[in-house]
Design a protein around this motif. Structure first.
Motif, PDB file in Angstrom:
ATOM      1  N   UNK A 150      -3.711   4.391  55.251  1.00 10.48           N
ATOM      2  CA  UNK A 150      -3.042   3.209  54.732  1.00 10.48           C
ATOM      3  C   UNK A 150      -3.551   3.003  53.314  1.00 10.48           C
ATOM      4  N   UNK A 151      -2.694   2.466  52.456  1.00 11.57           N
ATOM      5  CA  UNK A 151      -3.096   2.296  51.061  1.00 11.57           C
ATOM      6  C   UNK A 151      -3.036   0.829  50.661  1.00 11.57           C
ATOM      7  N   UNK A 152      -4.086   0.383  49.993  1.00 12.90           N
ATOM      8  CA  UNK A 152      -4.219  -0.995  49.532  1.00 12.90           C
ATOM      9  C   UNK A 152      -4.521  -0.975  48.043  1.00 12.90           C
ATOM     10  N   UNK A 153      -3.802  -1.781  47.279  1.00  8.46           N
ATOM     11  CA  UNK A 153      -4.068  -1.919  45.851  1.00  8.46           C
ATOM     12  C   UNK A 153      -4.440  -3.368  45.580  1.00  8.46           C
ATOM     13  N   UNK A 154      -5.600  -3.554  44.943  1.00  7.98           N
ATOM     14  CA  UNK A 154      -6.106  -4.881  44.598  1.00  7.98           C
ATOM     15  C   UNK A 154      -5.578  -5.289  43.227  1.00  7.98           C
ATOM     16  N   UNK A 155      -5.060  -6.515  43.144  1.00  7.22           N
ATOM     17  CA  UNK A 155      -4.413  -7.000  41.928  1.00  7.22           C
ATOM     18  C   UNK A 155      -4.917  -8.411  41.655  1.00  7.22           C
ATOM     19  N   UNK A 156      -4.917  -8.821  40.394  1.00  5.74           N
ATOM     20  CA  UNK A 156      -5.244 -10.202  40.065  1.00  5.74           C
ATOM     21  C   UNK A 156      -5.789 -10.353  38.665  1.00  5.74           C
ATOM     22  N   UNK A 157      -6.191 -11.572  38.357  1.00  2.54           N
ATOM     23  CA  UNK A 157      -6.757 -11.922  37.057  1.00  2.54           C
ATOM     24  C   UNK A 157      -8.216 -11.480  37.026  1.00  2.54           C
ATOM     25  N   UNK A 158      -8.655 -11.028  35.867  1.00  2.00           N
ATOM     26  CA  UNK A 158     -10.050 -10.665  35.674  1.00  2.00           C
ATOM     27  C   UNK A 158     -10.959 -11.813  36.123  1.00  2.00           C
ATOM     28  N   UNK A 159     -11.964 -11.476  36.940  1.00  2.00           N
ATOM     29  CA  UNK A 159     -12.952 -12.461  37.359  1.00  2.00           C
ATOM     30  C   UNK A 159     -12.619 -13.236  38.621  1.00  2.00           C
ATOM     31  N   UNK A 160     -11.489 -12.929  39.255  1.00  2.00           N
ATOM     32  CA  UNK A 160     -11.093 -13.685  40.451  1.00  2.00           C
ATOM     33  C   UNK A 160     -11.507 -13.015  41.762  1.00  2.00           C
ATOM     34  N   UNK A 161     -12.223 -11.897  41.698  1.00  2.00           N
ATOM     35  CA  UNK A 161     -12.788 -11.328  42.911  1.00  2.00           C
ATOM     36  C   UNK A 161     -12.093 -10.105  43.478  1.00  2.00           C
TER      37      UNK A 161
ATOM     38  N   UNK B 251      -1.062   4.251  40.551  1.00  2.00           N
ATOM     39  CA  UNK B 251      -0.196   5.193  41.248  1.00  2.00           C
ATOM     40  C   UNK B 251      -0.809   6.572  41.414  1.00  2.00           C
ATOM     41  N   UNK B 252      -1.692   6.952  40.507  1.00  4.11           N
ATOM     42  CA  UNK B 252      -2.371   8.252  40.604  1.00  4.11           C
ATOM     43  C   UNK B 252      -3.230   8.312  41.867  1.00  4.11           C
ATOM     44  N   UNK B 253      -3.792   7.182  42.255  1.00  2.00           N
ATOM     45  CA  UNK B 253      -4.688   7.120  43.419  1.00  2.00           C
ATOM     46  C   UNK B 253      -3.931   7.043  44.746  1.00  2.00           C
ATOM     47  N   UNK B 254      -2.662   6.662  44.685  1.00  2.00           N
ATOM     48  CA  UNK B 254      -1.844   6.521  45.893  1.00  2.00           C
ATOM     49  C   UNK B 254      -0.481   7.187  45.666  1.00  2.00           C
ATOM     50  N   UNK B 255      -0.481   8.512  45.527  1.00  4.53           N
ATOM     51  CA  UNK B 255       0.768   9.206  45.178  1.00  4.53           C
ATOM     52  C   UNK B 255       1.874   9.068  46.219  1.00  4.53           C
ATOM     53  N   UNK B 256       1.510   8.762  47.460  1.00  6.38           N
ATOM     54  CA  UNK B 256       2.515   8.599  48.518  1.00  6.38           C
ATOM     55  C   UNK B 256       3.053   7.168  48.601  1.00  6.38           C
ATOM     56  N   UNK B 257       2.554   6.281  47.742  1.00  7.39           N
ATOM     57  CA  UNK B 257       3.015   4.906  47.728  1.00  7.39           C
ATOM     58  C   UNK B 257       1.967   3.931  48.239  1.00  7.39           C
ATOM     59  N   UNK B 258       2.350   2.661  48.307  1.00  8.80           N
ATOM     60  CA  UNK B 258       1.436   1.565  48.626  1.00  8.80           C
ATOM     61  C   UNK B 258       1.904   0.837  49.881  1.00  8.80           C
ATOM     62  N   UNK B 259       0.983   0.664  50.827  1.00  5.22           N
ATOM     63  CA  UNK B 259       1.289  -0.137  52.016  1.00  5.22           C
ATOM     64  C   UNK B 259       1.111  -1.617  51.736  1.00  5.22           C
ATOM     65  N   UNK B 260       0.013  -1.974  51.055  1.00  6.82           N
ATOM     66  CA  UNK B 260      -0.340  -3.382  50.850  1.00  6.82           C
ATOM     67  C   UNK B 260      -0.862  -3.601  49.433  1.00  6.82           C
TER      68      UNK B 260
END
Length: 196
Positions: free
Chosen positions: A7-18, A83-92
Motif C-alpha cells: 500500500x502506498x501513502x504520501x504525506x502532504x501539508x504545510x511545512x512544520x505541521x507534522x 511519484x518516483x517513490x510510488x510508480x504504481x500510484x498512490x493508495x492514500x
C-alpha cells in the motif's frame, strides 16, 4: 499488499505541521528527519517501508508547502517528485494540519495540492490534525463549528482524523481509515499520470 506491491501513502501539508513526524508514527520508528526549529528539514521526497495494520506499506514524506527557503514553483517541482517513490500510484494521501487555527496558508496548501494532483486525489485523501488532543467525537463536534473554508475541504476528503504523535493516540484509527478508503476504492490507486 505484499513486499513487492505495498500500500502506498504520501504525506502532504504545510511545512512544520507534522508530516515527517506522522510518517514516523505510521512506520513505528524515526526514519524521516524532523525539525522543531525555524527551518524545514524535508528538502526532498523520501520513502520508507513497513508492515502495519496487517499489510506492507510504503510511506513517502514530501517537501512542505510554504517551505521556508524555496519559491512556490520550486516547492511544486519538488513535491510532485513523490511519484518516483510510488510508480504504481498512490493508495492514500495523508494531508497534515496542525491542530488549532485553520489559517489561510492551510487553505492555500490544500488548493496547491488539488492543483498539482487534480480532483481525483481527493478520493484518496485523509485530513489529519496533528498535535490533536481531542477524541474523534470531540473533533467531529469542533468541525461543526469550523470556518467555511475548512468545512469545504472536509466535505471533499474521505476521512478526518486527529492524531497525537507524541503519545501515538490516533495512529491505529488513522490506519483503519486508510484501509477503509483503500477498500472503498476497490484497490484503485491514484494514478501519477494525473500529476500537474
Amino acid at each position: 499488499s505484499s513486499p513487492d506491491n505495498p500500500y502506498t501513502v504520501v504525506l502532504v501539508g504545510v511545512t512544520g505541521d507534522g508530516k515527517s513526524t506522522t510518517g514516523n508514527s505510521v512506520i513505528g520508528t524515526d526514519v524521516f528527519k524532523t525539525s522543531g526549529g525555524f527551518r524545514s528539514s524535508t528538502e526532498e521526497c523520501a520513502s520508507a517501508d513497513c508492515f502495519r495494520a496487517g499489510g506492507f506499506w510504503r510511506v513517502v514524506d514530501t517537501i512542505g508547502f510554504q517551505d521556508t527557503d524555496l519559491s512556490a514553483a520550486e516547492v511544486g517541482q519538488r513535491f510532485v517528485e513523490f511519484g518516483v517513490h510510488v510508480p504504481e500510484g498512490v493508495d492514500i494521501f495523508i494531508f497534515c494540519i496542525r491542530w488549532g487555527r485553520f489559517k489561510p496558508e492551510h487553505d492555500a496548501a490544500l488548493t496547491a495540492f488539488q492543483r498539482y494532483c487534480g480532483d481525483k486525489a481527493l478520493a484518496h485523501t485523509v485530513l489529519v490534525f496533528t498535535h490533536c488532543p481531542e477524541s474523534h467525537e470531540d473533533l467531529q463536534a469542533a468541525l461543526a463549528d469550523a470556518p467555511q473554508s475548512l468545512k469545504g475541504w472536509v466535505s471533499k476528503v474521505q476521512a478526518v482524523r486527529g492524531l497525537d504523535n507524541a503519545t501515538g493516540v490516533g495512529i491505529s484509527e488513522l490506519m483503519q481509515s486508510a484501509v477503509g478508503i483503500i477498500d472503498r476504492n476497490a484497490g484503485r490507486r491514484y494514478s501519477n499520470s494525473e500529476l500537474e
